[in-house]
Design a protein around this motif. Structure first.
Motif, short mmCIF file in Angstrom:
data_model
loop_
_atom_site.label_atom_id
_atom_site.label_comp_id
_atom_site.label_asym_id
_atom_site.label_seq_id
_atom_site.Cartn_x
_atom_site.Cartn_y
_atom_site.Cartn_z
N MET A 149 93.84 51.05 59.54
CA MET A 149 92.42 50.80 59.55
C MET A 149 92.18 49.34 59.93
O MET A 149 93.00 48.48 59.61
N LEU A 150 91.07 49.09 60.57
CA LEU A 150 90.68 47.73 60.91
C LEU A 150 89.72 47.22 59.85
O LEU A 150 88.72 47.88 59.54
N LEU A 151 90.01 46.06 59.33
CA LEU A 151 89.20 45.42 58.29
C LEU A 151 88.73 44.08 58.81
O LEU A 151 89.52 43.27 59.30
N ARG A 152 87.44 43.86 58.72
CA ARG A 152 86.87 42.57 59.13
C ARG A 152 85.95 42.07 58.04
O ARG A 152 85.08 42.81 57.55
N GLU A 153 86.12 40.81 57.67
CA GLU A 153 85.29 40.18 56.65
C GLU A 153 84.65 38.94 57.24
O GLU A 153 85.31 38.15 57.90
N ARG A 154 83.35 38.76 56.97
CA ARG A 154 82.69 37.54 57.42
C ARG A 154 81.54 37.20 56.49
O ARG A 154 80.86 38.08 55.96
N GLU A 155 81.36 35.91 56.31
CA GLU A 155 80.28 35.42 55.46
C GLU A 155 78.97 35.44 56.22
O GLU A 155 78.91 35.08 57.39
N THR A 156 77.92 35.89 55.54
CA THR A 156 76.57 35.86 56.08
C THR A 156 75.68 35.19 55.03
O THR A 156 76.13 34.94 53.91
N LYS A 157 74.45 34.95 55.35
CA LYS A 157 73.56 34.34 54.37
C LYS A 157 73.30 35.28 53.19
O LYS A 157 72.90 34.83 52.12
N GLU A 158 73.53 36.59 53.37
CA GLU A 158 73.37 37.56 52.29
C GLU A 158 74.65 37.75 51.48
O GLU A 158 74.64 38.49 50.50
N GLY A 159 75.74 37.14 51.90
CA GLY A 159 77.02 37.29 51.21
C GLY A 159 78.08 37.84 52.14
O GLY A 159 77.91 37.87 53.36
N LEU A 160 79.19 38.29 51.57
CA LEU A 160 80.31 38.77 52.37
C LEU A 160 80.01 40.14 52.97
O LEU A 160 79.72 41.10 52.26
N LEU A 161 80.10 40.23 54.29
CA LEU A 161 79.93 41.47 55.03
C LEU A 161 81.31 41.97 55.41
O LEU A 161 82.10 41.25 56.03
N VAL A 162 81.62 43.20 55.03
CA VAL A 162 82.91 43.81 55.34
C VAL A 162 82.67 45.03 56.22
O VAL A 162 81.79 45.85 55.94
N SER A 163 83.44 45.14 57.29
CA SER A 163 83.40 46.32 58.13
C SER A 163 84.80 46.90 58.21
O SER A 163 85.78 46.18 58.32
N VAL A 164 84.87 48.23 58.10
CA VAL A 164 86.15 48.94 58.13
C VAL A 164 85.98 50.14 59.05
O VAL A 164 84.98 50.85 58.98
N CYS A 165 86.97 50.36 59.91
CA CYS A 165 86.94 51.57 60.73
C CYS A 165 88.35 52.05 61.02
O CYS A 165 89.30 51.28 60.99
N ASP A 166 88.44 53.34 61.30
CA ASP A 166 89.68 53.89 61.81
C ASP A 166 89.84 53.39 63.24
O ASP A 166 88.86 53.38 64.00
N PRO A 167 91.04 52.97 63.64
CA PRO A 167 91.21 52.43 64.99
C PRO A 167 90.79 53.37 66.12
O PRO A 167 90.28 52.92 67.14
N ASP A 168 90.96 54.68 65.93
CA ASP A 168 90.59 55.62 66.99
C ASP A 168 89.09 55.76 67.16
O ASP A 168 88.63 56.33 68.14
N CYS A 169 88.30 55.24 66.24
CA CYS A 169 86.84 55.27 66.35
C CYS A 169 86.30 54.11 67.17
O CYS A 169 85.18 54.18 67.68
N LEU A 170 87.08 53.06 67.30
CA LEU A 170 86.62 51.85 67.96
C LEU A 170 86.18 52.13 69.40
O LEU A 170 86.89 52.76 70.17
N GLU A 223 83.26 47.10 69.26
CA GLU A 223 84.32 46.11 69.03
C GLU A 223 83.73 44.81 68.52
O GLU A 223 84.34 44.13 67.71
N SER A 224 82.53 44.47 68.95
CA SER A 224 81.92 43.21 68.53
C SER A 224 81.62 43.19 67.03
O SER A 224 81.59 42.13 66.42
N PHE A 225 81.43 44.36 66.41
CA PHE A 225 81.14 44.41 64.98
C PHE A 225 82.37 44.73 64.14
O PHE A 225 82.60 44.13 63.09
N TYR A 226 83.19 45.66 64.58
CA TYR A 226 84.31 46.13 63.78
C TYR A 226 85.65 45.47 64.12
O TYR A 226 86.59 45.55 63.33
N ALA A 227 85.76 44.85 65.26
CA ALA A 227 87.03 44.23 65.66
C ALA A 227 86.83 42.72 65.78
O ALA A 227 86.09 42.14 65.03
N GLY A 228 87.50 42.10 66.71
CA GLY A 228 87.38 40.67 66.89
C GLY A 228 88.61 39.95 66.37
O GLY A 228 89.51 40.54 65.77
N GLU A 229 88.65 38.66 66.63
CA GLU A 229 89.81 37.85 66.27
C GLU A 229 90.10 37.84 64.77
O GLU A 229 91.24 37.70 64.35
N ASP A 230 89.07 37.99 63.95
CA ASP A 230 89.26 37.93 62.51
C ASP A 230 89.49 39.29 61.87
O ASP A 230 89.66 39.40 60.66
#
Length: 99
Positions: free
Chosen positions: A1-22, A37-44
């Motif tokens: 699974m792909l896990l991405r975490e990023r801080e926003t002004k509302e707090g920690l935003l986490v996105s998770v997806c199965d790789p085949d869905c990307l 890919e811009s929301f669920y993937a990326g360098e982080d």
């Protein structure tokens, strides 16, 4: 699974997806969801185990989860109620919001 975490002004935003869905778009007749890919993937984004996904979701203020495996992990961990999971054709989607 792909896990991405990023801080926003509302707090920690986490996105998770199965790789085949990307990069796919899923529909259910009333709505559609694009797993971009811009929301669920990326360098982080990292490939994560079920335990790492659960830990990330527990830290999140808001989370978006797409895919049979990813949603299943959240449901099995008791973080998402099965009744709130949305079916989108070949996949499932859930959102998590901690208040």
């Amino acid at each position: 699974m792909l896990l991405r975490e990023r801080e926003t002004k509302e707090g920690l935003l986490v996105s998770v997806c199965d790789p085949d869905c990307l990069g796919e778009t899923f529909e259910n007749g009333r709505a559609s969801i694009t797993v971009s890919e811009s929301f669920y993937a990326g360098e982080d984004a990292v490939e994560a185990t079920p335990e790492e996904v659960v830990a990330g979701l527990q830290r999140a203020q808001v989370a978006n989860i797409v895919g049979e495996e990813a949603v299943g992990v959240a449901v099995d961990a008791g973080l998402v109620d099965e009744e709130t999971v949305l079916e989108f054709g070949e996949t499932r989607h859930a959102q998590l919001l901690w208040l």
